[in-house]
Write a protein that holds these residues in place. Sequence first.
Motif, PDB file in Angstrom:
ATOM      1  N   THR A 357     101.522 -60.283  64.431  1.00 26.11           N
ATOM      2  CA  THR A 357     100.216 -59.615  64.431  1.00 26.11           C
ATOM      3  C   THR A 357      99.069 -60.592  64.257  1.00 26.11           C
ATOM      4  OG1 THR A 357     100.486 -59.223  62.041  1.00 26.11           O
ATOM      5  CG2 THR A 357     101.169 -57.449  63.536  1.00 26.11           C
ATOM      6  N   ASN A 358      99.371 -61.872  64.023  1.00 23.85           N
ATOM      7  CA  ASN A 358      98.323 -62.874  63.809  1.00 23.85           C
ATOM      8  C   ASN A 358      97.766 -63.445  65.118  1.00 23.85           C
ATOM      9  OD1 ASN A 358      98.751 -62.489  61.119  1.00 23.85           O
ATOM     10  ND2 ASN A 358      99.865 -64.385  60.783  1.00 23.85           N
ATOM     11  N   GLY A 359      97.917 -62.741  66.221  1.00 19.87           N
ATOM     12  CA  GLY A 359      97.363 -63.185  67.486  1.00 19.87           C
ATOM     13  C   GLY A 359      98.263 -64.111  68.273  1.00 19.87           C
ATOM     14  N   VAL A 360      99.543 -64.253  67.856  1.00 18.77           N
ATOM     15  CA  VAL A 360     100.439 -65.182  68.544  1.00 18.77           C
ATOM     16  C   VAL A 360     100.678 -64.735  69.974  1.00 18.77           C
ATOM     17  CG1 VAL A 360     102.747 -66.183  68.558  1.00 18.77           C
ATOM     18  CG2 VAL A 360     101.525 -65.888  66.396  1.00 18.77           C
ATOM     19  N   ARG A 361     100.959 -63.457  70.147  1.00 14.48           N
ATOM     20  CA  ARG A 361     101.258 -62.979  71.511  1.00 14.48           C
ATOM     21  C   ARG A 361     100.037 -63.106  72.418  1.00 14.48           C
ATOM     22  NH1 ARG A 361     106.199 -61.015  71.636  1.00 14.48           N
ATOM     23  NH2 ARG A 361     107.147 -60.173  69.729  1.00 14.48           N
ATOM     24  N   ALA A 362      98.871 -62.900  71.855  1.00 17.07           N
ATOM     25  CA  ALA A 362      97.651 -63.083  72.663  1.00 17.07           C
ATOM     26  C   ALA A 362      97.514 -64.537  73.098  1.00 17.07           C
ATOM     27  CB  ALA A 362      96.427 -62.641  71.856  1.00 17.07           C
ATOM     28  N   ARG A 363      97.866 -65.484  72.196  1.00 16.33           N
ATOM     29  CA  ARG A 363      97.796 -66.892  72.566  1.00 16.33           C
ATOM     30  C   ARG A 363      98.815 -67.229  73.651  1.00 16.33           C
ATOM     31  NH1 ARG A 363      97.022 -67.560  66.956  1.00 16.33           N
ATOM     32  NH2 ARG A 363      99.207 -68.168  66.615  1.00 16.33           N
ATOM     33  N   ILE A 364      99.981 -66.586  73.582  1.00 18.89           N
ATOM     34  CA  ILE A 364     101.003 -66.801  74.625  1.00 18.89           C
ATOM     35  C   ILE A 364     100.477 -66.305  75.964  1.00 18.89           C
ATOM     36  CG2 ILE A 364     103.304 -66.181  75.414  1.00 18.89           C
ATOM     37  CD1 ILE A 364     104.131 -65.987  72.482  1.00 18.89           C
ATOM     38  N   HIS A 365      99.904 -65.099  75.970  1.00 17.54           N
ATOM     39  CA  HIS A 365      99.365 -64.561  77.223  1.00 17.54           C
ATOM     40  C   HIS A 365      98.238 -65.444  77.749  1.00 17.54           C
ATOM     41  CE1 HIS A 365     101.968 -61.266  76.687  1.00 17.54           C
ATOM     42  NE2 HIS A 365     101.214 -60.530  75.881  1.00 17.54           N
ATOM     43  N   GLY A 366      97.417 -65.967  76.845  1.00 15.70           N
ATOM     44  CA  GLY A 366      96.349 -66.870  77.262  1.00 15.70           C
ATOM     45  C   GLY A 366      96.898 -68.152  77.875  1.00 15.70           C
ATOM     46  N   ALA A 367      97.974 -68.695  77.265  1.00 10.56           N
ATOM     47  CA  ALA A 367      98.595 -69.910  77.807  1.00 10.56           C
ATOM     48  C   ALA A 367      99.210 -69.639  79.172  1.00 10.56           C
ATOM     49  CB  ALA A 367      99.649 -70.433  76.844  1.00 10.56           C
ATOM     50  N   GLU A 368      99.821 -68.471  79.342  1.00 12.67           N
ATOM     51  CA  GLU A 368     100.401 -68.122  80.644  1.00 12.67           C
ATOM     52  C   GLU A 368      99.312 -67.988  81.706  1.00 12.67           C
ATOM     53  OE1 GLU A 368     104.322 -65.623  79.059  1.00 12.67           O
ATOM     54  OE2 GLU A 368     102.452 -64.578  79.532  1.00 12.67           O
ATOM     55  N   ALA A 369      98.193 -67.378  81.324  1.00 14.51           N
ATOM     56  CA  ALA A 369      97.081 -67.273  82.271  1.00 14.51           C
ATOM     57  C   ALA A 369      96.538 -68.665  82.616  1.00 14.51           C
ATOM     58  CB  ALA A 369      95.967 -66.402  81.676  1.00 14.51           C
ATOM     59  N   GLY A 370      96.502 -69.548  81.607  1.00 13.94           N
ATOM     60  CA  GLY A 370      96.059 -70.913  81.880  1.00 13.94           C
ATOM     61  C   GLY A 370      96.968 -71.625  82.866  1.00 13.94           C
ATOM     62  N   ALA A 371      98.284 -71.400  82.748  1.00 11.82           N
ATOM     63  CA  ALA A 371      99.222 -72.014  83.692  1.00 11.82           C
ATOM     64  C   ALA A 371      99.031 -71.445  85.098  1.00 11.82           C
ATOM     65  CB  ALA A 371     100.659 -71.789  83.218  1.00 11.82           C
ATOM     66  N   ASP A 372      98.795 -70.130  85.189  1.00 16.17           N
ATOM     67  CA  ASP A 372      98.537 -69.532  86.503  1.00 16.17           C
ATOM     68  C   ASP A 372      97.276 -70.138  87.134  1.00 16.17           C
ATOM     69  OD1 ASP A 372     100.757 -67.939  86.233  1.00 16.17           O
ATOM     70  OD2 ASP A 372      99.637 -66.180  85.521  1.00 16.17           O
ATOM     71  N   GLY A 373      96.252 -70.317  86.302  1.00 14.60           N
ATOM     72  CA  GLY A 373      95.030 -70.933  86.816  1.00 14.60           C
ATOM     73  C   GLY A 373      95.256 -72.368  87.257  1.00 14.60           C
ATOM     74  N   SER A 374      96.069 -73.109  86.494  1.00 17.22           N
ATOM     75  CA  SER A 374      96.354 -74.501  86.868  1.00 17.22           C
ATOM     76  C   SER A 374      97.137 -74.576  88.171  1.00 17.22           C
ATOM     77  CB  SER A 374      97.134 -75.188  85.743  1.00 17.22           C
ATOM     78  OG  SER A 374      96.340 -75.296  84.576  1.00 17.22           O
ATOM     79  N   LEU A 375      98.052 -73.606  88.391  1.00 19.18           N
ATOM     80  CA  LEU A 375      98.791 -73.578  89.651  1.00 19.18           C
ATOM     81  C   LEU A 375      97.842 -73.300  90.816  1.00 19.18           C
ATOM     82  CD1 LEU A 375     101.323 -73.579  91.387  1.00 19.18           C
ATOM     83  CD2 LEU A 375     101.698 -71.178  90.733  1.00 19.18           C
ATOM     84  N   ALA A 376      96.923 -72.355  90.601  1.00 22.35           N
ATOM     85  CA  ALA A 376      95.950 -72.059  91.663  1.00 22.35           C
ATOM     86  C   ALA A 376      95.081 -73.282  91.947  1.00 22.35           C
ATOM     87  CB  ALA A 376      95.079 -70.870  91.254  1.00 22.35           C
ATOM     88  N   LYS A 377      94.678 -73.991  90.893  1.00 21.45           N
ATOM     89  CA  LYS A 377      93.884 -75.210  91.089  1.00 21.45           C
ATOM     90  C   LYS A 377      94.696 -76.269  91.827  1.00 21.45           C
ATOM     91  CE  LYS A 377      91.450 -78.874  88.613  1.00 21.45           C
ATOM     92  NZ  LYS A 377      91.081 -79.435  87.293  1.00 21.45           N
TER      93      LYS A 377
END
Length: 485
Positions: A357-377
């Motif tokens: 509940t300390n925001g860990v899953r949100a950070r995981i989702h954010g990291a996954e979105a960052g990887a998707d963005g890096s792939l697009a770049k």
Amino acid sequence: MKPVVHVLASVLLSSMLAACMTVGPDYKVPENAVVNNTNANGPFDVDSPAVAIAPVPDDWWRLYDDPRIDDFVKQALVANTDLRVAAANLRRAIALYHEVESENLVQGSVHADVARGLIAAEPLLHEDKVPVFNFGDTGFQVSYLIDFFGKLARADEAALANAQASQAALDQARVGVVAETVRAYVQGCTATHELHVAEYQLALQERGVELAKRLSDAGRGQPVDVLRAQAQADALRAALPKFKDMQEVSAYRLAVMIGKPPTALDASAVACTAIPKLRQPLPIGDGAALLKRRPDVRQAERELAYATARIGVATADLYPSISIGASAGFSGILDHLGQGQTAHWSVGPGVTWNLPTNGVRARIHGAEAGADGSLAKFDGVVLKALRETQTALSSYSRELERNDALRNARDKSEAAAGQNRQLWQAGRSPYLQSLDADRTLANNDANLAASDAQVAMDQINLFLALGGGWQNPPKIEEHKIADKD
């Protein structure tokens, strides 16, 4: 002694299991990435004798056989300010990588404190005031974080990828510096060439002005013809400052590229007598070689690796953090420090576990979105590299075709001007007709000179798109990154 043995055994077992419990995705270039597309790795669409399907040389500027170009490039690769910035960024990334690496080692600290103070009596169940004492506290502590779920391994992987991306950024800066240095020099050469052609045009027109005056004075011409000839001469004279400005600006740019003040070089530094020519067809290689050679493609791929590793770092926060530590020292009244009653020590494992509940899953989702963005770049950089190269090839090929046509027109107008001159000298043709033929020749010379300049610029644009020039540079202050694999 047995508890210590049990603890050490648990540490060893945990270390052995750590390698097989690294959370997060293992990095590899996705199969659907554009870089794996067959068309992206094939030959370029070009059919011109001016290019060759041959490897691009590391020092492509030497194909011009101009020692001055080679000298300026060497100076730029050592002193250019953009390269100094990129080298500093690389050193910073390396330092960060080593900082992350150090977290895999045993962490330790030593402390020593001395103080004079008064302890409250009531918490000690004393009613009387406790005397003032000198206190001392000294000791050391060590700890080791057991990377059971691979958080440190993923952080190390991310830091290495980030440092490698910085290395690629430095290489990409070299590509730009080499191309812009050569461009500054060649633009000075083309400006000098075009200036000479413009001066010749003006000289011909001034001859026409004199002829128009003589005809007008002799009653065989009109004053308006004199004005028309003078207006055309003034228009041609107005073009000369543009080419002189190009000479000066090229010298200023070249000086800055080699790390000097703009006025350190004058126009004579770039006033070469002829536009540099390649000694062989321009080598271009193929798509596969291009994508391996261009540093910006490598940088984008390393940024994708970094973003992927950050997913593992975030995912590891879902699991406990396990460490083992030990501490020992002396604490008490300063006069008694070092005696048995002031000694203390401890050893044992520790577990820390943050709730999801300390925001860990949100950070995981954010990291996954960052990887998707890096792939697009990454895909975008690959497509841009292919587009820039194919566009530069097309522009170069078509300008060469135009240059050939202009050269043919110039050659024919040169022949016509020679014949008209002979006819005038033989009294079989008026001088104005010969002068018009000379003007036509001068105009075609100017068009050809402009095309020669564009061909030279297109060559440099193509070399820039091909991404060569960063390999085996002169020594500058930097550190190479070796892939741990």
